[in-house]
Write a protein that holds these residues in place. Structure first.
Motif, mmCIF file in Angstrom:
data_model
loop_
_atom_site.group_PDB
_atom_site.id
_atom_site.type_symbol
_atom_site.label_atom_id
_atom_site.label_comp_id
_atom_site.label_asym_id
_atom_site.label_seq_id
_atom_site.Cartn_x
_atom_site.Cartn_y
_atom_site.Cartn_z
ATOM 1 N N MET A 1 0.845 -1.169 0.000
ATOM 2 C CA MET A 1 0.000 0.000 0.000
ATOM 3 C C MET A 1 0.895 1.238 0.000
ATOM 4 S SD MET A 1 -2.796 1.255 2.867
ATOM 5 C CE MET A 1 -3.670 -0.291 2.815
ATOM 6 N N PRO A 2 0.647 2.227 -0.842
ATOM 7 C CA PRO A 2 1.483 3.421 -0.851
ATOM 8 C C PRO A 2 1.455 4.116 0.502
ATOM 9 C CG PRO A 2 -0.003 3.399 -2.754
ATOM 10 C CD PRO A 2 -0.384 2.254 -1.863
ATOM 11 N N ALA A 3 2.578 4.720 0.852
ATOM 12 C CA ALA A 3 2.695 5.369 2.160
ATOM 13 C C ALA A 3 1.628 6.441 2.356
ATOM 14 C CB ALA A 3 4.086 5.979 2.323
ATOM 15 N N ALA A 4 1.278 7.158 1.307
ATOM 16 C CA ALA A 4 0.312 8.239 1.439
ATOM 17 C C ALA A 4 -1.074 7.735 1.809
ATOM 18 C CB ALA A 4 0.238 9.036 0.140
ATOM 19 N N ARG A 36 18.748 4.696 9.905
ATOM 20 C CA ARG A 36 18.998 3.544 9.035
ATOM 21 C C ARG A 36 19.007 2.274 9.877
ATOM 22 N NH1 ARG A 36 24.611 4.403 6.492
ATOM 23 N NH2 ARG A 36 24.999 4.543 8.701
ATOM 24 N N VAL A 37 18.695 1.171 9.232
ATOM 25 C CA VAL A 37 18.662 -0.127 9.910
ATOM 26 C C VAL A 37 19.987 -0.403 10.607
ATOM 27 C CG1 VAL A 37 18.555 -2.624 9.535
ATOM 28 C CG2 VAL A 37 16.831 -1.126 8.497
ATOM 29 N N GLN A 56 9.806 -3.684 9.322
ATOM 30 C CA GLN A 56 8.733 -4.070 8.396
ATOM 31 C C GLN A 56 7.407 -4.196 9.149
ATOM 32 O OE1 GLN A 56 10.623 -7.513 6.658
ATOM 33 N NE2 GLN A 56 11.436 -6.315 4.953
ATOM 34 N N ARG A 57 7.463 -4.718 10.365
ATOM 35 C CA ARG A 57 6.250 -4.814 11.200
ATOM 36 C C ARG A 57 5.736 -3.422 11.558
ATOM 37 N NH1 ARG A 57 6.088 -7.138 17.366
ATOM 38 N NH2 ARG A 57 4.038 -6.302 17.849
ATOM 39 N N LEU A 58 6.658 -2.538 11.961
ATOM 40 C CA LEU A 58 6.271 -1.175 12.308
ATOM 41 C C LEU A 58 5.683 -0.446 11.096
ATOM 42 C CD1 LEU A 58 9.319 -0.112 14.523
ATOM 43 C CD2 LEU A 58 7.020 -0.703 15.312
ATOM 44 N N ASP A 59 6.210 -0.737 9.932
ATOM 45 C CA ASP A 59 5.681 -0.165 8.689
ATOM 46 C C ASP A 59 4.261 -0.668 8.458
ATOM 47 O OD1 ASP A 59 5.063 -0.158 5.729
ATOM 48 O OD2 ASP A 59 6.989 0.876 5.656
ATOM 49 N N ALA A 60 4.068 -1.968 8.603
ATOM 50 C CA ALA A 60 2.740 -2.565 8.390
ATOM 51 C C ALA A 60 1.717 -2.027 9.393
ATOM 52 C CB ALA A 60 2.824 -4.088 8.489
ATOM 53 N N GLU A 61 2.172 -1.701 10.608
ATOM 54 C CA GLU A 61 1.275 -1.191 11.643
ATOM 55 C C GLU A 61 1.089 0.323 11.572
ATOM 56 O OE1 GLU A 61 2.061 -2.744 15.554
ATOM 57 O OE2 GLU A 61 2.346 -4.780 14.790
ATOM 58 N N GLY A 62 1.798 0.969 10.639
ATOM 59 C CA GLY A 62 1.593 2.391 10.432
ATOM 60 C C GLY A 62 2.408 3.321 11.298
ATOM 61 N N TYR A 63 3.454 2.827 11.930
ATOM 62 C CA TYR A 63 4.291 3.679 12.764
ATOM 63 C C TYR A 63 5.432 4.328 11.990
ATOM 64 C CZ TYR A 63 1.984 1.429 16.725
ATOM 65 O OH TYR A 63 1.052 0.977 17.625
ATOM 66 N N VAL A 64 5.908 3.633 10.960
ATOM 67 C CA VAL A 64 7.012 4.142 10.147
ATOM 68 C C VAL A 64 6.725 3.842 8.678
ATOM 69 C CG1 VAL A 64 8.725 3.747 11.992
ATOM 70 C CG2 VAL A 64 8.442 2.030 10.192
ATOM 71 N N GLU A 67 11.639 2.152 3.371
ATOM 72 C CA GLU A 67 12.010 1.830 2.006
ATOM 73 C C GLU A 67 13.406 1.249 2.054
ATOM 74 O OE1 GLU A 67 11.452 4.966 -0.830
ATOM 75 O OE2 GLU A 67 9.670 5.686 0.222
ATOM 76 N N ARG A 68 13.527 0.042 1.558
ATOM 77 C CA ARG A 68 14.814 -0.647 1.588
ATOM 78 C C ARG A 68 15.897 0.221 0.957
ATOM 79 N NH1 ARG A 68 15.689 -6.903 -0.233
ATOM 80 N NH2 ARG A 68 17.701 -7.107 0.779
#
Length: 150
Positions: A1-4, A36-37, A56-64, A67-68
């Motif tokens: 899903m796009p970040a926006a 950075r990671v 990746q989990r935090l991204d999926a949950e909407g906290y961050v 982008e690799r």
């Protein structure tokens, strides 16, 4: 899903691990302008692979937004949590350090307390810390009492 179009998380219960990551990301962005990671892994003392999985989990949950090869950006909800944990950490560290506890003890205690303290209790401790910092004579008196009771 796009970040926006990603829906940001609004839940208020977070694991200590999530809070530790968001605090680290917040501190890195505040200090360096980016996170950075590799830097997160170094600061937390864990593998880059473990960090990537959590990011990746935090991204999926909407906290961050992750982008690799480009780093991590915090969403508003991620920033809010990161700032709150950083504030808790700072208040607790200043309060305990003010009593002359050794840095290792302060660090270990703060790491445990910062995840389990309510906003109301933090407000009380912040008030105490500010009053003690503004009243060196009272702090000196309390430190003396603490030493005599040990």
């Amino acid at each position: 899903m796009p970040a926006a179009k990603r829906k940001e998380t609004t839940a208020h219960v977070h694991s200590p691990a999530i809070e530790d990551y968001l605090e680290q990301i917040h501190n890195l962005i505040e200090g360096k302008g980016y996170a950075r990671v590799v830097d997160i892994a170094k600061n937390l003392g864990i593998s880059q692979a473990s960090v990537t999985n959590m990011i990746q989990r935090l991204d999926a949950e909407g906290y961050v937004v992750y982008e690799r090869y480009r780093g991590v950006i915090m969403t508003e909800s991620g920033k809010k949590i990161g700032q709150e944990i950083a504030r808790r950490h700072e208040v607790l560290t200043r309060l305990l350090s003010g009593f002359g506890l050794d840095p290792k003890t302060v660090h270990e205690d703060v790491e445990g307390m910062e995840h389990h303290i309510s906003r109301q209790t933090l407000d009380v401790l912040t008030l105490l810390m500010e009053e003690l910092e503004g009243n060196p004579e009272l702090l000196k008196k309390l430190k003396k009492r603490l030493k005599s009771s040990s």
